[in-house]
Design an enzyme around this catalytic site. Structure first.
Site, mmCIF file in Angstrom:
data_model
loop_
_atom_site.group_PDB
_atom_site.id
_atom_site.type_symbol
_atom_site.label_atom_id
_atom_site.label_comp_id
_atom_site.label_asym_id
_atom_site.label_seq_id
_atom_site.Cartn_x
_atom_site.Cartn_y
_atom_site.Cartn_z
ATOM 1 N N LYS A 72 -91.266 19.498 14.813
ATOM 2 C CA LYS A 72 -90.860 18.880 13.546
ATOM 3 C C LYS A 72 -91.656 19.471 12.383
ATOM 4 C CE LYS A 72 -92.822 14.865 12.419
ATOM 5 N NZ LYS A 72 -93.588 14.907 11.156
ATOM 6 N N ASN A 73 -92.973 19.611 12.572
ATOM 7 C CA ASN A 73 -93.838 20.053 11.472
ATOM 8 C C ASN A 73 -93.770 21.552 11.202
ATOM 9 O OD1 ASN A 73 -94.482 17.439 11.104
ATOM 10 N ND2 ASN A 73 -96.508 17.553 12.052
ATOM 11 N N CYS A 170 -99.235 5.911 2.252
ATOM 12 C CA CYS A 170 -98.650 6.044 3.597
ATOM 13 C C CYS A 170 -99.493 5.205 4.547
ATOM 14 C CB CYS A 170 -98.685 7.525 3.959
ATOM 15 S SG CYS A 170 -98.595 7.884 5.698
ATOM 16 N N ARG A 175 -103.151 9.999 1.074
ATOM 17 C CA ARG A 175 -102.433 11.285 1.175
ATOM 18 C C ARG A 175 -101.916 11.797 -0.171
ATOM 19 N NH1 ARG A 175 -98.568 11.372 6.347
ATOM 20 N NH2 ARG A 175 -98.913 13.599 6.132
ATOM 21 N N ASP A 358 -103.069 14.267 15.084
ATOM 22 C CA ASP A 358 -101.782 13.739 15.561
ATOM 23 C C ASP A 358 -101.788 13.426 17.048
ATOM 24 O OD1 ASP A 358 -99.716 15.820 13.343
ATOM 25 O OD2 ASP A 358 -100.978 14.063 12.982
ATOM 26 N N ARG A 450 -88.551 9.272 14.232
ATOM 27 C CA ARG A 450 -88.822 10.232 13.166
ATOM 28 C C ARG A 450 -89.279 11.572 13.717
ATOM 29 N NH1 ARG A 450 -92.528 8.651 8.458
ATOM 30 N NH2 ARG A 450 -91.860 10.798 8.034
HETATM 31 C C1 EPZ Z 1 -99.586 17.585 7.989
HETATM 32 O O1 EPZ Z 1 -99.616 16.592 6.961
HETATM 33 C C2 EPZ Z 1 -98.683 17.019 9.086
HETATM 34 N N1 EPZ Z 1 -97.364 16.774 8.531
HETATM 35 C C3 EPZ Z 1 -99.274 15.715 9.601
HETATM 36 O O2 EPZ Z 1 -98.476 15.262 10.705
HETATM 37 C C4 EPZ Z 1 -100.676 15.979 10.131
HETATM 38 O O3 EPZ Z 1 -101.264 14.760 10.502
HETATM 39 C C5 EPZ Z 1 -101.531 16.624 9.017
HETATM 40 O O4 EPZ Z 1 -100.898 17.812 8.520
HETATM 41 C C6 EPZ Z 1 -102.915 17.026 9.521
HETATM 42 O O5 EPZ Z 1 -102.818 17.871 10.607
HETATM 43 C C7 EPZ Z 1 -96.511 17.831 8.391
HETATM 44 O O6 EPZ Z 1 -96.806 18.972 8.679
HETATM 45 C C8 EPZ Z 1 -95.161 17.521 7.848
HETATM 46 P P1 EPZ Z 1 -102.913 17.540 5.031
HETATM 47 P P2 EPZ Z 1 -100.206 16.948 5.510
HETATM 48 O O7 EPZ Z 1 -102.446 17.899 3.667
HETATM 49 O O8 EPZ Z 1 -99.994 18.356 5.217
HETATM 50 C C9 EPZ Z 1 -105.939 15.312 2.082
HETATM 51 C C10 EPZ Z 1 -97.204 13.745 11.983
HETATM 52 O O9 EPZ Z 1 -97.603 12.791 12.656
HETATM 53 N N2 EPZ Z 1 -105.180 15.938 0.980
HETATM 54 O O10 EPZ Z 1 -103.369 18.625 5.902
HETATM 55 O O11 EPZ Z 1 -99.696 15.951 4.578
HETATM 56 C C11 EPZ Z 1 -105.101 14.306 2.874
HETATM 57 O O12 EPZ Z 1 -105.085 13.052 2.258
HETATM 58 C C12 EPZ Z 1 -97.803 14.004 10.582
HETATM 59 O O13 EPZ Z 1 -96.338 14.542 12.357
HETATM 60 C C13 EPZ Z 1 -105.587 15.732 -0.315
HETATM 61 O O14 EPZ Z 1 -106.567 15.034 -0.574
HETATM 62 O O15 EPZ Z 1 -101.771 16.706 5.755
HETATM 63 C C14 EPZ Z 1 -105.800 14.305 4.229
HETATM 64 O O16 EPZ Z 1 -106.887 13.445 4.191
HETATM 65 C C15 EPZ Z 1 -98.656 12.867 10.124
HETATM 66 N N3 EPZ Z 1 -104.875 16.314 -1.320
HETATM 67 C C16 EPZ Z 1 -106.253 15.757 4.364
HETATM 68 O O17 EPZ Z 1 -106.259 16.318 3.051
HETATM 69 C C17 EPZ Z 1 -103.769 17.116 -1.080
HETATM 70 O O18 EPZ Z 1 -103.155 17.616 -2.026
HETATM 71 C C18 EPZ Z 1 -105.360 16.616 5.259
HETATM 72 O O19 EPZ Z 1 -104.032 16.399 4.882
HETATM 73 C C19 EPZ Z 1 -103.382 17.310 0.253
HETATM 74 C C20 EPZ Z 1 -104.098 16.722 1.273
#
Ligand code: EPZ
Length: 484
Positions: A72-73, A170, A175, A358, A450
């Site tokens: 999915k990701n 979320c 996030r 995850d 999902r």
């Molecule tokens: C991706 O989310 C995945 N989703 C998530 O999978 C996964 O948990 C996550 O990466 C971490 O591996 C998809 O790929 C669609 P991040 P993403 O930006 O990209 C902070 C699932 O279960 N952050 O790497 O949204 C954020 O809050 C989902 O399939 C900021 O502060 O995660 C977090 O604490 C859930 N500002 C950390 O960075 C930003 O602009 C990592 O988030 C972006 C992120």
């Protein structure tokens, strides 16, 4: 999960299985693999499937073979990448999960043409963005799936403007997407945020030097896509190294992009004027594979996973071996057998190649069945222990202290009525129910839909006693739990 044609007043008519002719005037194609064109503006998620529950009787070892779906990701950013060209992009090994349907709705709402494979081609989709008229990701869609924000960079790069709803909070954390915005501003975008929307514009993006304050998966993907059509070179540092990022770079390169270093912390992109169409097979879903590995371990099964990539699961396999599990890994398959008493082991979630956040919830279920105390530290998201409270309802011994959860095992799990709060928390409850004594009722399984393709059928196929039911059950079930 059922998709139903929308009735003229926007509600949903009686549910009919989509691909067997649910859509008015749909004639079943004679050949086994033809594509059908579906106007997703007239399709909605059947409201009753939002009430679906799973009933699982525990105690059956999982024995046999399960085919892992596409990731999915990896599929979500790949579909957004189709925006970058006016030629068709053909994606194969696309999982049939709710988030993919949401992404299709999103692309169609912008004017894209989305064709869905059928029969043997049911995991293929062809996306043509030669007539994008509405560069907007509306709140209605973004609120159901935050990954919708992945269209921001591609729209800006291709159309010079984008209007994308702020994703909002979320279940697992705040996030924010501030790092996406900061990065796009470094590539010359003008960005305003008002009325819950991000309004971005740029005549043509230019190359730039971006150092991410924090490693972000979709942030890296969004900026990488935007930089492919920017004027000049972009250097991005402190990038995410997840396999999904590398897979996206592989697709973009097939589309004519010039990218170096994907899969490392530093990615260089030389912008080009135009990208072209391509055909790409999405990588297998490492999190779905990891979920089935833990389910097999805890049910004392003997499970073969096919169409997976064990090299994407190094940290999980290593950790499970530390717990006493034996896993035979091939290039695209894994065999999990387990007859031993598990021993406790600590984990802390990290960016790839560290232990994936995850898989944290599913690992917590395993820790409840391990001898000793396991300390689970969640470093990526600030609120990702919702499942712990539900597992305690099933008899687990877990104490949450901030970003740490202390799990004492082994404690027998007993059936209860529990509810899902997010995608991976749901997976941990499904696994717990497969182990628990008695019949567990899991509510709000739309969270599972999902990101897991037909999980109940896959589990049933290897011996689990699981069924999906609608609203009727509550009368007989124990009162559902109250989650704060
Ligand atoms: C991706 O989310 C995945 N989703 C998530 O999978 C996964 O948990 C996550 O990466 C971490 O591996 C998809 O790929 C669609 P991040 P993403 O930006 O990209 C902070 C699932 O279960 N952050 O790497 O949204 C954020 O809050 C989902 O399939 C900021 O502060 O995660 C977090 O604490 C859930 N500002 C950390 O960075 C930003 O602009 C990592 O988030 C972006 C992120």
């Amino acid at each position: 999960m059922k998709l139903v044609p929308k009735s003229p007043n926007g509600g949903s008519r009686k549910a009919e299985p989509l691909l067997s002719g649910g859509v008015p005037g749909f004639k079943k194609p004679v050949s086994r693999s033809r594509t059908i064109r579906i106007d997703f503006r007239n399709v909605a998620i059947a409201p009753e499937s939002l009430m679906d529950k799973f009933v699982i009787r525990g105690g059956n070892p999982l024995v046999g073979s399960v085919r892992i779906s596409g990731a999915k990701n990896a599929a979500l950013p790949a579909m957004a990448a189709a925006i970058l060209t006016d030629e068709p992009v053909i994606l194969e090994n696309i999982p049939d999960v709710r988030d993919i349907h949401t992404e299709r709705n999103l692309l169609v709402s912008m004017g894209a043409d989305v064709e869905l494979g059928y029969g043997r081609a049911s995991h293929r989709t062809t996306i043509s963005c030669n007539n994008l008229v509405n560069p907007e990701a509306a709140y209605e869609l973004v609120k159901t799936m935050r990954a919708s924000t992945l269209v921001l960079g591609p729209l800006l790069a291709r159309m010079g403007r984008a209007r994308v709803s702020q994703p909002g909070g979320c279940a697992i954390g705040a996030r924010p997407i501030d790092l996406h915005i900061k990065g796009l501003e470094r590539l010359g975008a003008t960005i305003k945020q008002e009325h819950g929307y991000i309004e971005a514009s740029a005549e043509r993006l230019h190359g730039g030097h971006i150092i991410f304050d924090k490693i972000t998966v979709t942030g890296t993907e969004d900026l990488m896509m935007a930089a492919t059509l920017a004027q000049g070179e972009t250097i991005m540092e402190n990038c995410a190294r997840e396999p999904e990022v590398t897979d996206l770079a592989a697709l973009l390169t097939k589309m004519g992009a010039k990218i170096e270093g994907a899969g490392t912390h530093t990615i260089r992109i030389h912008g080009v004027k135009k990208l072209h169409g391509a055909r790409h097979r999405i990588i297998p879903d490492r999190i779905e594979a990891g979920t089935f590995v833990i389910a097999a371990v805890l049910t004392g099964g003997d499970l073969q996973l096919t169409n997976c990539d064990p090299s994407h699961l190094g940290s999980l396999i290593q950790k499970l071996e530390e717990c006493g599990v034996s896993i035979k890994a091939g290039t695209d398959s894994m065999r999990v057998t387990n007859g031993h008493q598990l021993v406790a082991a600590d984990i802390s979630t990290e960016e790839f190649p560290g232990f994936p956040t995850d898989m944290q919830a599913q690992y917590m279920t395993l820790a409840t069945q391990s001898q000793g105390t396991s300390i689970i530290t969640e470093n990526i998201f600030e609120n990702r222990f919702m499942h712990a409270h539900e597992l305690v309802r099933m008899g687990a011994n877990i104490r949450v202290e901030g970003s740490r959860a202390i799990v004492r095992g082994k404690t027998p799990l007993s059936s209860a009525a529990v509810q899902c709060s997010d995608l991976r928390a749901s997976a941990s409850l499904v696994i717990a129910a497969l182990v628990a004594d008695g019949e567990t009722i899991i509510d709000r399984v739309y969270h599972v839909d999902r990101g897991y393709e037909r999980i109940e059928e896959k589990l049933k196929g290897v011996g689990a006693q699981i069924r999906r039911i609608g609203e009727i059950l509550p009368k007989r079930a124990a009162a559902p739990s109250v989650v704060a």
